[in-house]
Design a protein around this motif. Structure first.
Motif, PDB file in Angstrom:
ATOM      1  N   LYS A   1      43.427  31.782  40.435  1.00  0.00           N
ATOM      2  CA  LYS A   1      42.952  30.240  39.682  1.00  0.00           C
ATOM      3  C   LYS A   1      44.386  29.390  39.984  1.00  0.00           C
ATOM      4  O   LYS A   1      44.189  28.189  40.200  1.00  0.00           O
ATOM      5  N   VAL A   2      45.418  29.969  39.773  1.00  0.00           N
ATOM      6  CA  VAL A   2      46.757  29.000  39.713  1.00  0.00           C
ATOM      7  C   VAL A   2      46.533  28.489  41.482  1.00  0.00           C
ATOM      8  O   VAL A   2      46.775  27.343  41.787  1.00  0.00           O
ATOM      9  N   MET A   3      46.516  29.182  42.263  1.00  0.00           N
ATOM     10  CA  MET A   3      46.420  28.744  43.818  1.00  0.00           C
ATOM     11  C   MET A   3      45.212  28.097  44.012  1.00  0.00           C
ATOM     12  O   MET A   3      45.325  26.937  44.974  1.00  0.00           O
ATOM     13  N   ALA A   4      43.982  28.274  43.354  1.00  0.00           N
ATOM     14  CA  ALA A   4      42.780  27.458  43.646  1.00  0.00           C
ATOM     15  C   ALA A   4      43.193  26.219  43.076  1.00  0.00           C
ATOM     16  O   ALA A   4      42.534  25.180  43.945  1.00  0.00           O
ATOM     17  N   GLU A   5      43.898  25.951  42.072  1.00  0.00           N
ATOM     18  CA  GLU A   5      44.051  24.783  41.423  1.00  0.00           C
ATOM     19  C   GLU A   5      45.117  23.670  42.538  1.00  0.00           C
ATOM     20  O   GLU A   5      44.851  22.463  42.453  1.00  0.00           O
ATOM     21  N   GLY A   6      45.679  24.688  43.500  1.00  0.00           N
ATOM     22  CA  GLY A   6      46.667  24.042  44.398  1.00  0.00           C
ATOM     23  C   GLY A   6      45.835  23.708  45.747  1.00  0.00           C
ATOM     24  O   GLY A   6      46.519  23.087  46.543  1.00  0.00           O
ATOM     25  N   GLY A   7      44.537  24.082  45.750  1.00  0.00           N
ATOM     26  CA  GLY A   7      43.623  23.735  46.889  1.00  0.00           C
ATOM     27  C   GLY A   7      43.614  25.108  48.003  1.00  0.00           C
ATOM     28  O   GLY A   7      43.076  25.028  48.839  1.00  0.00           O
ATOM     29  N   ALA A   8      44.257  26.068  47.399  1.00  0.00           N
ATOM     30  CA  ALA A   8      44.104  27.304  48.223  1.00  0.00           C
ATOM     31  C   ALA A   8      42.626  28.188  48.126  1.00  0.00           C
ATOM     32  O   ALA A   8      42.189  28.088  47.185  1.00  0.00           O
ATOM     33  N   VAL A   9      42.521  29.125  49.238  1.00  0.00           N
ATOM     34  CA  VAL A   9      41.330  29.916  49.205  1.00  0.00           C
ATOM     35  C   VAL A   9      42.035  31.277  49.172  1.00  0.00           C
ATOM     36  O   VAL A   9      42.861  31.462  50.013  1.00  0.00           O
ATOM     37  N   SER A  10      41.672  32.335  48.302  1.00  0.00           N
ATOM     38  CA  SER A  10      42.034  33.464  47.969  1.00  0.00           C
ATOM     39  C   SER A  10      41.070  34.393  48.845  1.00  0.00           C
ATOM     40  O   SER A  10      40.038  34.473  48.325  1.00  0.00           O
ATOM     41  N   GLU A  11      41.947  35.521  49.080  1.00  0.00           N
ATOM     42  CA  GLU A  11      41.358  36.545  49.651  1.00  0.00           C
ATOM     43  C   GLU A  11      41.668  37.931  49.351  1.00  0.00           C
ATOM     44  O   GLU A  11      43.106  37.988  49.294  1.00  0.00           O
ATOM     45  N   THR A  12      40.854  38.916  48.958  1.00  0.00           N
ATOM     46  CA  THR A  12      41.419  40.287  48.431  1.00  0.00           C
ATOM     47  C   THR A  12      41.379  41.241  49.444  1.00  0.00           C
ATOM     48  O   THR A  12      40.316  41.292  50.216  1.00  0.00           O
ATOM     49  N   LEU A  13      42.599  41.635  49.800  1.00  0.00           N
ATOM     50  CA  LEU A  13      42.879  42.397  51.258  1.00  0.00           C
ATOM     51  C   LEU A  13      42.763  44.048  50.600  1.00  0.00           C
ATOM     52  O   LEU A  13      42.311  44.671  51.597  1.00  0.00           O
ATOM     53  N   MET A  14      42.995  44.390  49.220  1.00  0.00           N
ATOM     54  CA  MET A  14      42.927  45.626  48.730  1.00  0.00           C
ATOM     55  C   MET A  14      42.935  45.512  47.226  1.00  0.00           C
ATOM     56  O   MET A  14      43.501  44.873  46.692  1.00  0.00           O
ATOM     57  N   SER A  15      41.995  46.521  46.886  1.00  0.00           N
ATOM     58  CA  SER A  15      41.774  46.563  45.467  1.00  0.00           C
ATOM     59  C   SER A  15      41.474  48.234  45.236  1.00  0.00           C
ATOM     60  O   SER A  15      40.530  48.727  45.308  1.00  0.00           O
ATOM     61  N   ALA A  16      42.922  48.813  45.103  1.00  0.00           N
ATOM     62  CA  ALA A  16      42.780  50.293  44.772  1.00  0.00           C
ATOM     63  C   ALA A  16      42.909  50.632  43.271  1.00  0.00           C
ATOM     64  O   ALA A  16      43.753  50.087  42.506  1.00  0.00           O
ATOM     65  N   PRO A  17      42.340  51.680  42.810  1.00  0.00           N
ATOM     66  CA  PRO A  17      42.169  51.931  41.601  1.00  0.00           C
ATOM     67  C   PRO A  17      43.331  52.777  41.011  1.00  0.00           C
ATOM     68  O   PRO A  17      44.025  53.480  42.033  1.00  0.00           O
ATOM     69  N   ALA A  18      43.751  52.765  39.784  1.00  0.00           N
ATOM     70  CA  ALA A  18      44.528  53.591  39.354  1.00  0.00           C
ATOM     71  C   ALA A  18      44.304  55.096  39.308  1.00  0.00           C
ATOM     72  O   ALA A  18      42.977  55.319  39.416  1.00  0.00           O
ATOM     73  N   TRP A  19      45.499  56.023  39.249  1.00  0.00           N
ATOM     74  CA  TRP A  19      44.820  57.449  39.371  1.00  0.00           C
ATOM     75  C   TRP A  19      45.582  58.220  38.357  1.00  0.00           C
ATOM     76  O   TRP A  19      46.838  57.855  38.252  1.00  0.00           O
ATOM     77  N   LYS A  20      45.084  59.169  37.725  1.00  0.00           N
ATOM     78  CA  LYS A  20      45.975  59.902  36.929  1.00  0.00           C
ATOM     79  C   LYS A  20      45.199  61.542  36.627  1.00  0.00           C
ATOM     80  O   LYS A  20      44.092  61.581  36.667  1.00  0.00           O
ATOM     81  N   GLU A  21      46.024  62.488  37.067  1.00  0.00           N
ATOM     82  CA  GLU A  21      45.957  63.805  36.969  1.00  0.00           C
ATOM     83  C   GLU A  21      46.144  64.250  35.338  1.00  0.00           C
ATOM     84  O   GLU A  21      46.875  63.832  34.751  1.00  0.00           O
ATOM     85  N   ASP A  22      45.530  65.620  35.241  1.00  0.00           N
ATOM     86  CA  ASP A  22      45.934  66.265  34.246  1.00  0.00           C
ATOM     87  C   ASP A  22      47.204  67.224  34.308  1.00  0.00           C
ATOM     88  O   ASP A  22      46.912  68.019  35.078  1.00  0.00           O
ATOM     89  N   PRO A  23      48.269  66.904  33.792  1.00  0.00           N
ATOM     90  CA  PRO A  23      49.381  67.694  33.953  1.00  0.00           C
ATOM     91  C   PRO A  23      49.367  69.366  33.654  1.00  0.00           C
ATOM     92  O   PRO A  23      50.083  70.114  34.270  1.00  0.00           O
ATOM     93  N   ALA A  24      48.172  69.425  32.736  1.00  0.00           N
ATOM     94  CA  ALA A  24      48.008  70.707  32.247  1.00  0.00           C
ATOM     95  C   ALA A  24      47.023  71.717  33.227  1.00  0.00           C
ATOM     96  O   ALA A  24      46.975  72.588  32.794  1.00  0.00           O
ATOM     97  N   SER A  25      46.697  70.972  34.275  1.00  0.00           N
ATOM     98  CA  SER A  25      45.680  71.543  35.345  1.00  0.00           C
ATOM     99  C   SER A  25      46.288  72.782  35.862  1.00  0.00           C
ATOM    100  O   SER A  25      47.597  72.910  36.078  1.00  0.00           O
TER     101      SER A  25
END
Length: 480
Positions: free
Chosen positions: A376-400
């Motif tokens: 949004k900040v960049m758009a207000e300055g006239g920029a166009v934004s592109e998402t190159l990566m959206s990787a989810p968080a990951w969590k294992e069960d330490p007791a496995s």
């Protein structure tokens, strides 16, 4: 069990150092892995993204064991290289550490990949069926992992050798959202009249990994370049001709180079004075974290074109408003950032100023919210934004049982148990657990310090230790 010498691992790493492998350009190292498999007579697949999986049958007596996946990535962050597509890495050893001469080393993830290939080549080891998968573009978007077919691997227990904390088993990682913002910035004729032209260079920063090192108070060349430009911009008629800040999207920027022009006379004297003023400020602000950061101001020849002033103005406004550094620390993981953002690169390309931002969080909703605010900040300055990566968080069960077996192996081989921690860097695990239901992952590796920087180094004794743990873990999993 007896462990073969680590020499085979180091020999393969030496070979990898002669194969340029920056992100997006992994064709040659993918060729190397496929040829490696061919020489061994092993089955392999290579997909359209150049990800490679090599399959090795179980050793005699272990045919009924569960398939184990060994995960690595083949690209590296190339910092300090004049020509990353052709320059080899020159590794040197000092006081028990391996580093590179003037560049990043590529121990992330070259050491892990070398271990995986060494296992493929050694028929004396005890293990079940193996799938060694090596992905592409892990460092700059994870597009290799994101595009994997759901049947590319069959195994559901993964030993990931892409960890940098020797005394830990990484059991979770932050999500990451990488954006590229394109701010239109046409070139226009340079202003007339008597003017002075200067190149302002900032270098000597430690830089580092924009996740692992984000809470260490490192000097960002983006922040520093903005500060020196703002000091001049707020006082005098300043035009920007060129801008090039940062080395990689996933790194804290360690250097900047900009060319500016101001009217002759008082304005020019003000610019030259900024060198001493800036260096004094840096010593006070970053003396403990980045003692070698310096600013240099030198006169250069006039240029015919400058970046349109409106675009330069919008860039300054945007960089002032975009959040940089740690946003929140975790309440449940002491000393670990929960959410952060790093501006990795700012440079001019084909009629636009490009800004890249790397947003991380253990809470996916917070990551997406912060990334949306930045866009949004960049758009207000006239920029166009592109998402190159959206990787989810990951969590294992330490007791496995899988992670406990990994911990038991450390204890039996090295005499101590590793910590089980979630880290503020992104791993491909998020994509893997989404694509392959029921998958479990343990991430281990040697001690790698200052990855993604020219100070990157790996402690040699920890390579041998992790090699022993890795070999014994494969044997134990084959018997379980």
């Amino acid at each position: 069990m007896d462990c073969p010498p680590v020499d085979a691992v180091m020999d393969i790493f030496k070979q990898l150092n002669h194969i340029p492998r920056p992100s997006h350009h992994e064709e040659r190292v993918a060729d190397f892995i496929c040829q490696f498999a061919q020489r061994l007579g092993l089955e392999y697949d290579r997909d359209a993204q150049n990800c490679v999986v090599v399959r090795k049958p179980a050793s005699p007596g272990c045919e009924d064991a569960e398939t184990i996946v060994i995960l690595n990535h083949m690209d590296m962050v190339c910092v300090g290289m004049e020509d990353p597509l052709h320059d080899p890495v020159e590794a040197i050893v000092e006081d028990g550490w391996m580093k590179a001469r003037g560049t990043s080393l590529g121990a992330d993830n070259g050491i892990g990949l070398s271990m995986a290939l060494a296992v493929l080549a050694d028929d004396t080891l005890r293990h079940g069926p193996l799938e060694v998968i090596t992905t592409t573009n892990e460092e700059d978007g994870m597009t290799g992992a994101a595009a994997l077919d759901t049947d590319f691997i069959k195994g559901r227990k993964v030993v990931n050798l892409d960890s940098e904390d020797y005394d830990t088993i990484t059991t979770g990682a932050a999500g990451a959202l990488l954006q590229r913002h394109r701010l239109p910035a046409p070139l226009v004729d340079a202003p007339d009249g008597k003017r002075r032209w200067y190149k302002i260079t900032i270098d000597g920063g430690k830089g580092g990994h924009s996740g692992v090192d984000i809470a260490k108070g490192r000097a960002s060349a983006v922040t520093m370049a903005w500060a020196v430009l703002a000091a001049i911009y707020n006082e005098y008629d300043l035009e920007l001709a060129t801008i090039d800040i940062g080395e990689a999207n996933a790194s804290i920027a360690s250097k900047a180079e900009v060319v500016i022009t101001v009217p002759s006379g008082e304005a020019a004297e003000f610019v030259k004075a900024q060198e001493d003023i800036f260096n004094e400020w840096v010593r006070e602000e970053y003396g403990d974290t980045d003692p070698d950061v310096r600013c240099h101001v030198e006169k250069v020849k006039p240029m015919e074109k400058v970046i349109h002033h409106d675009a330069f103005h919008q860039l300054m406004v945007c960089l002032e408003q975009v959040t940089q550094g740690v946003v929140d620390m975790s309440d449940t993981m002491p000393g670990t950032p929960e959410t952060s953002n790093n501006v990795g690169r700012v440079f001019y390309d084909d009629g636009a100023i490009i800004v890249t931002t790397h947003t991380r969080s253990f809470i996916d909703a917070k990551m997406k919210e912060l990334a949306a605010d930045i866009a949004k900040v960049m758009a207000e300055g006239g920029a166009v934004s592109e998402t190159l990566m959206s990787a989810p968080a990951w969590k294992e069960d330490p007791a496995s049982a899988f992670l406990q077996t990994t911990s038991d192996t450390f204890n039996d081989v090295l005499g101590w148990r590793p910590r089980m921690v979630a880290m503020h860097f992104v791993l491909e695990a998020g994509y893997f657990v989404q694509k392959y239901p029921g998958l479990q992952m343990a991430s281990i590796g040697p001690r790698i310090v200052e990855p993604h920087s020219t100070s990157e180094r790996v402690k040699l004794s920890t390579i041998e230790d992790i090699w022993k743990v890795f070999i014994n873990l494969l044997a134990r999993l084959a018997s379980s």
